[in-house]
Design an enzyme around this catalytic site. Structure first.
Site, PDB file in Angstrom:
ATOM      1  N   HIS A  46       0.845  -1.205   0.000  1.00 35.94           N
ATOM      2  CA  HIS A  46       0.000   0.000   0.000  1.00 35.94           C
ATOM      3  C   HIS A  46       0.874   1.246   0.000  1.00 35.94           C
ATOM      4  O   HIS A  46       1.735   1.407   0.860  1.00 35.94           O
ATOM      5  CB  HIS A  46      -0.918   0.013   1.231  1.00 35.94           C
ATOM      6  CG  HIS A  46      -2.079  -0.916   1.113  1.00 35.94           C
ATOM      7  ND1 HIS A  46      -3.144  -0.878   1.980  1.00 35.94           N
ATOM      8  CD2 HIS A  46      -2.346  -1.919   0.242  1.00 35.94           C
ATOM      9  CE1 HIS A  46      -4.024  -1.809   1.638  1.00 35.94           C
ATOM     10  NE2 HIS A  46      -3.569  -2.446   0.581  1.00 35.94           N
TER      11      HIS A  46
ATOM     12  N   PRO B 150      -3.678   0.078  18.787  1.00 40.77           N
ATOM     13  CA  PRO B 150      -3.462  -0.384  17.407  1.00 40.77           C
ATOM     14  C   PRO B 150      -3.652   0.674  16.321  1.00 40.77           C
ATOM     15  O   PRO B 150      -3.395   0.403  15.156  1.00 40.77           O
ATOM     16  CB  PRO B 150      -4.512  -1.483  17.272  1.00 40.77           C
ATOM     17  CG  PRO B 150      -5.580  -1.122  18.242  1.00 40.77           C
ATOM     18  CD  PRO B 150      -4.869  -0.482  19.393  1.00 40.77           C
TER      19      PRO B 150
ATOM     20  N   TYR C 242       4.102   6.497   9.956  1.00 44.04           N
ATOM     21  CA  TYR C 242       3.277   5.334   9.608  1.00 44.04           C
ATOM     22  C   TYR C 242       4.100   4.287   8.855  1.00 44.04           C
ATOM     23  O   TYR C 242       4.011   3.091   9.144  1.00 44.04           O
ATOM     24  CB  TYR C 242       2.081   5.766   8.763  1.00 44.04           C
ATOM     25  CG  TYR C 242       0.958   4.745   8.722  1.00 44.04           C
ATOM     26  CD1 TYR C 242      -0.137   4.824   9.584  1.00 44.04           C
ATOM     27  CD2 TYR C 242       0.993   3.688   7.832  1.00 44.04           C
ATOM     28  CE1 TYR C 242      -1.162   3.889   9.556  1.00 44.04           C
ATOM     29  CE2 TYR C 242      -0.019   2.742   7.792  1.00 44.04           C
ATOM     30  CZ  TYR C 242      -1.095   2.847   8.661  1.00 44.04           C
ATOM     31  OH  TYR C 242      -2.101   1.912   8.631  1.00 44.04           O
TER      32      TYR C 242
ATOM     33  N   TYR D 138      -9.280   4.986   7.697  1.00 46.49           N
ATOM     34  CA  TYR D 138      -9.388   5.355   9.110  1.00 46.49           C
ATOM     35  C   TYR D 138     -10.488   6.414   9.194  1.00 46.49           C
ATOM     36  O   TYR D 138     -10.332   7.502   8.637  1.00 46.49           O
ATOM     37  CB  TYR D 138      -8.084   5.941   9.629  1.00 46.49           C
ATOM     38  CG  TYR D 138      -6.973   4.944   9.878  1.00 46.49           C
ATOM     39  CD1 TYR D 138      -6.108   4.565   8.863  1.00 46.49           C
ATOM     40  CD2 TYR D 138      -6.784   4.406  11.142  1.00 46.49           C
ATOM     41  CE1 TYR D 138      -5.078   3.666   9.095  1.00 46.49           C
ATOM     42  CE2 TYR D 138      -5.755   3.496  11.391  1.00 46.49           C
ATOM     43  CZ  TYR D 138      -4.917   3.132  10.356  1.00 46.49           C
ATOM     44  OH  TYR D 138      -3.903   2.225  10.596  1.00 46.49           O
TER      45      TYR D 138
ATOM     46  N   LYS E 189       1.570  -0.220  15.098  1.00 46.27           N
ATOM     47  CA  LYS E 189       2.987  -0.296  15.481  1.00 46.27           C
ATOM     48  C   LYS E 189       3.343  -1.517  16.324  1.00 46.27           C
ATOM     49  O   LYS E 189       4.531  -1.790  16.525  1.00 46.27           O
ATOM     50  CB  LYS E 189       3.395   0.973  16.239  1.00 46.27           C
ATOM     51  CG  LYS E 189       3.397   2.204  15.365  1.00 46.27           C
ATOM     52  CD  LYS E 189       4.447   2.101  14.279  1.00 46.27           C
ATOM     53  CE  LYS E 189       4.353   3.217  13.274  1.00 46.27           C
ATOM     54  NZ  LYS E 189       4.673   2.740  11.918  1.00 46.27           N
TER      55      LYS E 189
HETATM   56  C1  PHB Z   1      -5.265  -4.656  10.825  1.00 47.37           C
HETATM   57  O1  PHB Z   1      -5.104  -4.916   9.605  1.00 47.37           O
HETATM   58  O2  PHB Z   1      -5.766  -5.461  11.616  1.00 47.37           O
HETATM   59  C2  PHB Z   1      -4.875  -3.297  11.302  1.00 47.37           C
HETATM   60  C3  PHB Z   1      -4.345  -2.393  10.411  1.00 47.37           C
HETATM   61  C4  PHB Z   1      -4.003  -1.120  10.856  1.00 47.37           C
HETATM   62  C5  PHB Z   1      -4.199  -0.775  12.170  1.00 47.37           C
HETATM   63  C6  PHB Z   1      -4.705  -1.699  13.064  1.00 47.37           C
HETATM   64  C7  PHB Z   1      -5.059  -2.971  12.625  1.00 47.37           C
HETATM   65  O3  PHB Z   1      -3.881   0.457  12.579  1.00 47.37           O
END
Ligand code: PHB
Ligand code: APR
Length: 389
Positions: free
Chosen positions: A72, A292, A384, A200, A296
């Site tokens: 990505h 989460p 990120y 997000y 990280k």
């Molecule tokens: C996930 O793919 O489970 C995932 C991805 C990004 C995040 C948290 C979880 O910030």
């Protein structure tokens, strides 16, 4: 028995370190409290930095990741009915990889078994002994028989609820913690992702995240009150709540389906210092937890393992202790940077029940500034994709 490095915990941190040490010709044994099936069954996150990708390649377990992982170049932020793409490639020239932690654990377990490396599953009552001496050891029980393994170093990769951290004397150990007033309810579902990149979403009803495991399997999360139980959330309630938190065009693309896994995880920021006491070293969740939101957790475990692998290799090649003596300080520098980023992502994207109207306006201003400022978007992007080791 005797080995050079005794590792507690066969999660991603323990398995990755074991594999890197094995390829360096450094003997190691892993003691894991659970069964291999149990470890593999745990559904965890799935977003990895380039640094973690490189380390998995160096460990010789990158083939399936590159074949099945999704690269990505950016991420979407969604709030106030608008989408804002953070273009990692344009801003910092880097990308991330979507590849489930369960798959990484499976690849590492297979590599370890193929290399004939010893992992004791269902090891009971693992105890690190004499960690302040030059000859520490690990004791454990298996099928009613007690065992002791002499080793040069013990690595605690046993997660937040493990035994290692509690072995460090209380007068030495310092902990820092922030518990957030909400959790994440996550489901796994065999439905195609609604977007090629992660979304997000921030809304007055709370946070939501649309992510994936593959082109046919989605991982979806909504912020929920801490005292909620999974039973409170039928699949229907989940889908309708998620739709309310996404902007209408995303919500329209949702294709509800039966969840194959559903769980609630509390959000916590936690750091334990030091990450080393005598011949005991902590790595991964044993020493630090991040919420989460910044993706990280796994990546911090990987950078700890990188620093330890480098320091142990140096020690066994030259006898030097310099890298090992510097480990805690070196690892904690990167840990706190990731803690800051994860706290910041959590603060700007979640809805805090106790927030004053002033704080709510500040959050709006923060999000508004973020998506209008190339400097702010670059800061998000560089954190990120992963800060340098
Ligand atoms: C996930 O793919 O489970 C995932 C991805 C990004 C995040 C948290 C979880 O910030
Ligand atoms: N004895 C032996 N094994 C133990 C003990 C013990 N006393 N306590 C815990 N373990 C094992 C657990 O069963 C688990 O398999 O240690 C392992 C720790 O693994 P993780 O919790 O996955 O921690 P880590 O390897 O540091 O990985 C961190 O996992 O939770 C995610 O978000 C986190 O992605 C991050 C990653």
């Amino acid at each position: 028995m005797r080995t050079q490095v005794g590792i507690i915990g066969a999660g991603p941190a323990g398995l990755l370190l074991g594999q890197l040490l094995h390829r360096q010709g450094i003997s190691n044994v892993i003691l894991e409290r659970r069964s291999a099936e149990y470890v593999l069954d745990r559904v965890r996150a799935g977003l990895i930095e380039q640094g973690t990708v490189d380390l998995l390649d160096q460990a010789g377990v990158g083939r399936r990741m590159h074949a099945e992982g999704l690269v990505h170049d950016g991420v979407e932020l969604s709030f106030d009915g608008e989408h804002h793409r953070i273009d990692f490639k344009a801003l910092v020239g880097k990308a991330v990889m979507v590849y489930g932690q369960t798959e990484i654990t499976r690849d590492l377990m297979q590599a370890r078994a193929a290399a004939g490396q010893e992992t004791v599953y269902e090891a009971e009552d693992v105890q690190p002994l004499d960690i302040s001496s030059a000859r520490p050891s690990l004791t454990y029980r298996k099928d009613g028989v007690s065992y002791e393994i002499g080793c040069d170093f013990i690595i605690g990769c046993d997660g937040f609820h493990g035994v290692s951290r509690s072995t460090i004397p209380a007068e030495v150990l310092k902990t820092y913690e922030r518990i957030y007033p909400f959790g994440w309810l996550g489901i796994l579902v065999d439905r195609p992702p609604i977007s090629p990149e992660l979304i997000y979403a921030h809304s007055e009803r709370g946070f939501a995240l649309c992510t994936m495991r593959s082109a046919t399997r989605s991982r979806l999360y909504v912020q929920c009150p801490l005292d909620d139980q999974v039973e409170d959330w039928s699949d229907d309630r989940f889908w309708s709540e998620l739709a309310l938190r996404l902007d209408p065009s995303d919500a329209a693309r949702l294709v509800p389906g039966p969840s194959i896994e559903k769980s609630i995880a509390p959000l916590r920021s936690f750091v334990a210092e030091p990450m080393r006491f005598g011949r005991l070293f902590l790595a991964g969740d044993a020493a630090h937890i991040v919420p989460p939101t910044g993706a990280k957790g796994l990546n911090l475990a990987a950078s700890d393992v990188f620093y330890l692998w480098r320091a142990l290799s140096e020690h066994y090649e030259t006898g030097a202790m310099a890298g090992l003596d510097a480990y805690s300080q070196t690892a904690l520098k990167r840990v706190w940077l990731a803690e800051r980023f994860s706290w910041w992502m959590t603060s700007i994207l979640h809805t805090f029940p106790e927030a004053s109207s002033f704080e709510q306006q500040l959050q709006k201003a923060e999000l508004g500034y973020l998506v209008r400022s190339p400097a702010a978007m670059t800061a998000l992007a560089e954190n990120y994709v992963g800060l340098p080791y």
